[in-house]
Write a protein that holds these residues in place. Structure first.
Motif, PDB file in Angstrom:
ATOM      1  N   ASP A 244       0.829  -1.211   0.000  1.00 21.57           N
ATOM      2  CA  ASP A 244       0.000   0.000   0.000  1.00 21.57           C
ATOM      3  C   ASP A 244       0.859   1.255   0.000  1.00 21.57           C
ATOM      4  OD1 ASP A 244      -2.852  -1.053   0.448  1.00 21.57           O
ATOM      5  OD2 ASP A 244      -1.712  -2.076   2.011  1.00 21.57           O
ATOM      6  N   VAL A 245       1.989   1.183   0.692  1.00 20.93           N
ATOM      7  CA  VAL A 245       2.868   2.338   0.868  1.00 20.93           C
ATOM      8  C   VAL A 245       4.306   1.903   0.607  1.00 20.93           C
ATOM      9  CG1 VAL A 245       3.698   4.115   2.481  1.00 20.93           C
ATOM     10  CG2 VAL A 245       1.319   3.336   2.598  1.00 20.93           C
ATOM     11  N   THR A 304       5.310   7.024  -0.570  1.00 23.25           N
ATOM     12  CA  THR A 304       4.513   6.853  -1.779  1.00 23.25           C
ATOM     13  C   THR A 304       3.305   5.987  -1.457  1.00 23.25           C
ATOM     14  OG1 THR A 304       6.467   7.022  -3.197  1.00 23.25           O
ATOM     15  CG2 THR A 304       4.504   5.993  -4.151  1.00 23.25           C
ATOM     16  N   PHE A 305       2.121   6.444  -1.849  1.00 21.36           N
ATOM     17  CA  PHE A 305       0.879   5.717  -1.615  1.00 21.36           C
ATOM     18  C   PHE A 305       0.290   5.249  -2.942  1.00 21.36           C
ATOM     19  CE2 PHE A 305       1.334   7.926   2.312  1.00 21.36           C
ATOM     20  CZ  PHE A 305       0.571   7.252   3.263  1.00 21.36           C
ATOM     21  N   ARG A 306      -0.157   4.016  -2.959  1.00 17.65           N
ATOM     22  CA  ARG A 306      -0.901   3.538  -4.118  1.00 17.65           C
ATOM     23  C   ARG A 306      -2.263   4.238  -4.191  1.00 17.65           C
ATOM     24  NH1 ARG A 306       1.201  -0.871  -6.948  1.00 17.65           N
ATOM     25  NH2 ARG A 306       2.535  -2.287  -5.727  1.00 17.65           N
ATOM     26  N   PRO A 307      -2.888   4.215  -5.357  1.00 16.37           N
ATOM     27  CA  PRO A 307      -4.201   4.867  -5.496  1.00 16.37           C
ATOM     28  C   PRO A 307      -5.220   4.316  -4.499  1.00 16.37           C
ATOM     29  CG  PRO A 307      -3.322   4.302  -7.656  1.00 16.37           C
ATOM     30  CD  PRO A 307      -2.406   3.674  -6.650  1.00 16.37           C
ATOM     31  N   GLY A 308      -5.966   5.218  -3.886  1.00 18.90           N
ATOM     32  CA  GLY A 308      -7.066   4.848  -3.020  1.00 18.90           C
ATOM     33  C   GLY A 308      -6.714   4.569  -1.584  1.00 18.90           C
ATOM     34  N   PHE A 335       0.442   6.222   8.532  1.00 19.36           N
ATOM     35  CA  PHE A 335       1.134   4.942   8.452  1.00 19.36           C
ATOM     36  C   PHE A 335       0.523   3.926   9.414  1.00 19.36           C
ATOM     37  CE2 PHE A 335       5.043   7.719   7.542  1.00 19.36           C
ATOM     38  CZ  PHE A 335       4.806   7.702   6.182  1.00 19.36           C
ATOM     39  N   THR A 336       0.242   4.374  10.624  1.00 20.20           N
ATOM     40  CA  THR A 336      -0.312   3.465  11.623  1.00 20.20           C
ATOM     41  C   THR A 336      -1.690   2.972  11.205  1.00 20.20           C
ATOM     42  OG1 THR A 336       0.899   4.680  13.330  1.00 20.20           O
ATOM     43  CG2 THR A 336      -0.838   3.205  14.076  1.00 20.20           C
ATOM     44  N   GLN A 337      -2.494   3.860  10.660  1.00 14.61           N
ATOM     45  CA  GLN A 337      -3.820   3.443  10.195  1.00 14.61           C
ATOM     46  C   GLN A 337      -3.726   2.416   9.069  1.00 14.61           C
ATOM     47  OE1 GLN A 337      -5.170   7.673   9.770  1.00 14.61           O
ATOM     48  NE2 GLN A 337      -7.069   6.864  10.582  1.00 14.61           N
ATOM     49  N   VAL A 338      -2.738   2.592   8.180  1.00 17.02           N
ATOM     50  CA  VAL A 338      -2.550   1.596   7.120  1.00 17.02           C
ATOM     51  C   VAL A 338      -2.272   0.228   7.730  1.00 17.02           C
ATOM     52  CG1 VAL A 338      -1.006   0.867   5.254  1.00 17.02           C
ATOM     53  CG2 VAL A 338      -1.811   3.229   5.345  1.00 17.02           C
ATOM     54  N   LEU A 339      -1.388   0.185   8.718  1.00 17.83           N
ATOM     55  CA  LEU A 339      -0.986  -1.093   9.299  1.00 17.83           C
ATOM     56  C   LEU A 339      -2.104  -1.738  10.112  1.00 17.83           C
ATOM     57  CD1 LEU A 339       2.691  -0.391  10.423  1.00 17.83           C
ATOM     58  CD2 LEU A 339       1.907  -1.698   8.453  1.00 17.83           C
ATOM     59  N   ILE A 340      -2.779  -0.973  10.952  1.00 16.64           N
ATOM     60  CA  ILE A 340      -3.784  -1.592  11.821  1.00 16.64           C
ATOM     61  C   ILE A 340      -5.047  -1.979  11.059  1.00 16.64           C
ATOM     62  CG2 ILE A 340      -2.918  -0.391  13.856  1.00 16.64           C
ATOM     63  CD1 ILE A 340      -5.279   1.494  13.688  1.00 16.64           C
ATOM     64  N   THR A 341      -5.172  -1.507   9.832  1.00 12.04           N
ATOM     65  CA  THR A 341      -6.299  -1.946   9.000  1.00 12.04           C
ATOM     66  C   THR A 341      -5.888  -3.055   8.021  1.00 12.04           C
ATOM     67  OG1 THR A 341      -5.862  -0.119   7.446  1.00 12.04           O
ATOM     68  CG2 THR A 341      -7.531   0.249   9.155  1.00 12.04           C
ATOM     69  N   VAL A 346       6.226  -1.085   2.582  1.00  9.31           N
ATOM     70  CA  VAL A 346       7.522  -1.607   2.170  1.00  9.31           C
ATOM     71  C   VAL A 346       8.584  -0.536   2.390  1.00  9.31           C
ATOM     72  CG1 VAL A 346       8.922  -2.321   0.185  1.00  9.31           C
ATOM     73  CG2 VAL A 346       6.635  -3.280   0.511  1.00  9.31           C
ATOM     74  N   TYR A 347       9.634  -0.920   3.084  1.00  2.91           N
ATOM     75  CA  TYR A 347      10.783  -0.043   3.290  1.00  2.91           C
ATOM     76  C   TYR A 347      11.772  -0.305   2.166  1.00  2.91           C
ATOM     77  CZ  TYR A 347      14.950   1.921   5.550  1.00  2.91           C
ATOM     78  OH  TYR A 347      16.082   2.631   5.843  1.00  2.91           O
ATOM     79  N   GLN A 348      11.970   0.690   1.299  1.00  2.00           N
ATOM     80  CA  GLN A 348      12.802   0.550   0.104  1.00  2.00           C
ATOM     81  C   GLN A 348      14.002   1.484   0.236  1.00  2.00           C
ATOM     82  OE1 GLN A 348      12.341  -1.618  -2.246  1.00  2.00           O
ATOM     83  NE2 GLN A 348      13.828  -0.997  -3.795  1.00  2.00           N
ATOM     84  N   PRO A 349      15.135   1.004   0.756  1.00  2.00           N
ATOM     85  CA  PRO A 349      16.258   1.907   1.035  1.00  2.00           C
ATOM     86  C   PRO A 349      16.994   2.416  -0.187  1.00  2.00           C
ATOM     87  CG  PRO A 349      16.841  -0.360   1.566  1.00  2.00           C
ATOM     88  CD  PRO A 349      15.378  -0.370   1.223  1.00  2.00           C
TER      89      PRO A 349
END
Length: 450
Positions: A244-245, A304-308, A335-341, A346-349
């Motif tokens: 998602d992110v 970066t967020f995917r659409p929606g 970020f927290t809302q993305v995870l708890i839902t 993805v951590y892309q270094p």
């Protein structure tokens, strides 16, 4: 070294070193650390002991790459007679040798190298660019035309085929931002959006509404993007279709003052996570709580967020972020809302940006206060939305308090100094004021909870 392609392959042009970034006239006799961007495919540089402006250079902090791929950072003292390439190479070998030997063998190159075949990392990037998705890059800004122009310059130089830049001008008092955008638009696709309601979350939400169904990559106006930033975001999106992110890495653009050094020592934007890719989501909860540390993987200056996805979590909370009593952490709550839902981050270094930290002590203190206030405010907003989360948060509290006392970054990666105790106290004072700041922000926003 990789093999399998013909010797006719030639490497792409190198990025411009961070050392060429604009500087202001120094006020001290010493430069705490010079920032280098070193690719082992090129000859290693020497570092003079005296900067061109006359200051004594104490240390060199280097981002180390191989064929543009970021591998890690090293810190080395600069002797009175300067740092020789061989000494820099020895420092790199000491810190990153275990990562480099499988790629290079026992000998670390001092004079650069030309591979016989295209490195796998660059082959994969080329494949991704062949089918690159369109990305909208968003910069939310307010009355910082000089920094914005510098950021736009880096974005217009991206090695990426399909993108536009959207500048959100938040509650402007004049035409300076619009003028910068008009100038940049002569060189590429740069769009202007006015958001009269003050507050970073209002500006972020205006961008989301302006770009429905689009991939949104966010960068702050006090940053510059690595030339391959968007390409590496696209790599992560392609490698992780369920993400998602995408969170990149934000490194210092300069370490020219003690305040900037102290910011990195406190954790900077990378918070000690380093350059190992990671995936946070439903399968990682046993290893990493989605509630703390927040964020262990992401920062709003490079996300970066995917659409929606932003719409799905109810947009950015307008009681948080710059321009509100809470001052910060609208990204943290998102970020927290993305995870708890049940979402995935993805951590892309390899997706790099470079941040110009505040140069003066007062500016750093303001940041410490605002971050502490915003973090506690974000937790307040989270608990008001989901009251049952109060219990797991209380269980995590002792861990949080211990980590606040020590903070993040290893000795080998970041310049050290006596971190002022009053800055830690300012951070804690901010935390104590966070809940009330969030409630004031809610009243000002007149926005019911989603």
């Amino acid at each position: 070294m990789n093999s399998g392609l013909s010797r006719s392959w030639s490497p792409p042009p190198r990025d411009v070193p961070i050392l060429t970034a604009p500087r202001i006239t120094p006020t001290a006799a010493e430069l705490p650390a010079v920032v280098l961007d070193v690719d082992l495919a090129d000859p290693l540089p020497s570092v003079p002991a005296v900067h061109h402006d006359g200051r004594r250079v104490r240390q060199a902090w280097a981002l180390v790459r191989l064929f543009t791929e970021p591998l890690g950072t090293v810190l080395v003292d600069v002797p009175e007679d300067g740092l020789r390439p061989a000494d820099l190479g020895a420092a790199i070998e000491a810190v990153l040798g275990d990562q480099l030997r499988p790629r290079l063998g026992e000998a670390l190159p001092i004079d650069g190298l030309v591979p016989a075949t295209e490195p796998t990392f660059l082959t994969r990037r080329r494949q991704v660019l062949a089918t690159a998705p369109h990305i909208t890059v968003v910069i939310c800004t307010r009355e910082r035309p000089g920094a914005l122009a510098r950021c736009l310059d880096s974005l217009l130089a991206q090695d990426y085929p399909a993108y536009r830049i959207l500048v959100v001008d938040n509650a402007p008092t004049g035409e300076a931002t619009a003028e910068v955008v008009r100038s940049a638009a002569r060189r590429g696709r740069v769009d202007y959006l006015l958001e009269p309601a003050p507050g970073l979350s209002c500006a972020r939400n205006a961008a989301v509404r302006n770009a429905p169904g689009q991939i949104l990559a966010w960068i702050d106006d006090d940053e510059v993007a690595d030339r391959h930033w968007l390409a590496e975001i696209a790599r992560a999106l392609d490698d992780h279709p369920d993400a998602d992110v995408i969170s990149g890495v934000t490194l210092p653009a300069e370490l020219e003052t003690r305040a900037q050094l102290w910011f990195e020592q406190f954790g900077g934007h990378i918070k000690g996570r380093g350059f190992v890719p990671a995936v946070f989501g439903p399968k990682s909860t046993s290893e990493q709580s989605p509630l703390y540390p927040v964020p262990p993987f992401a920062v709003g200056a490079n996300m970066t967020f995917r659409p929606g996805v932003i719409e799905r979590i109810g947009m950015f909370d307008t009681a948080l972020g710059a321009g509100t009593p809470a001052m910060d952490c609208e990204d943290t709550l998102a970020f927290t809302q993305v995870l708890i839902t049940g979402g995935t981050i993805v951590y892309q270094p390899t997706a790099l940006t470079h941040h110009y930290h505040r140069r003066d002590l007062e500016g750093l203190k303001e940041h410490m206060v605002s971050h502490g206030t915003g973090l506690a405010a974000a937790y307040t907003g989270l608990v008001l939305r989901r009251p049952t989360l109060i219990w797991p948060l209380l269980r995590l509290a002792p861990t949080a308090l211990r980590e606040l006392a020590t903070r993040y970054t290893p000795q080998s990666q970041t310049p050290r100094d006596d971190f002022p105790r009053h800055l830690r106290k300012a951070n804690r004072r901010g935390m104590l004021s966070g809940p009330s700041a969030y409630l004031r922000g809610r009243r000002q926003a007149k926005r019911p909870l989603g």
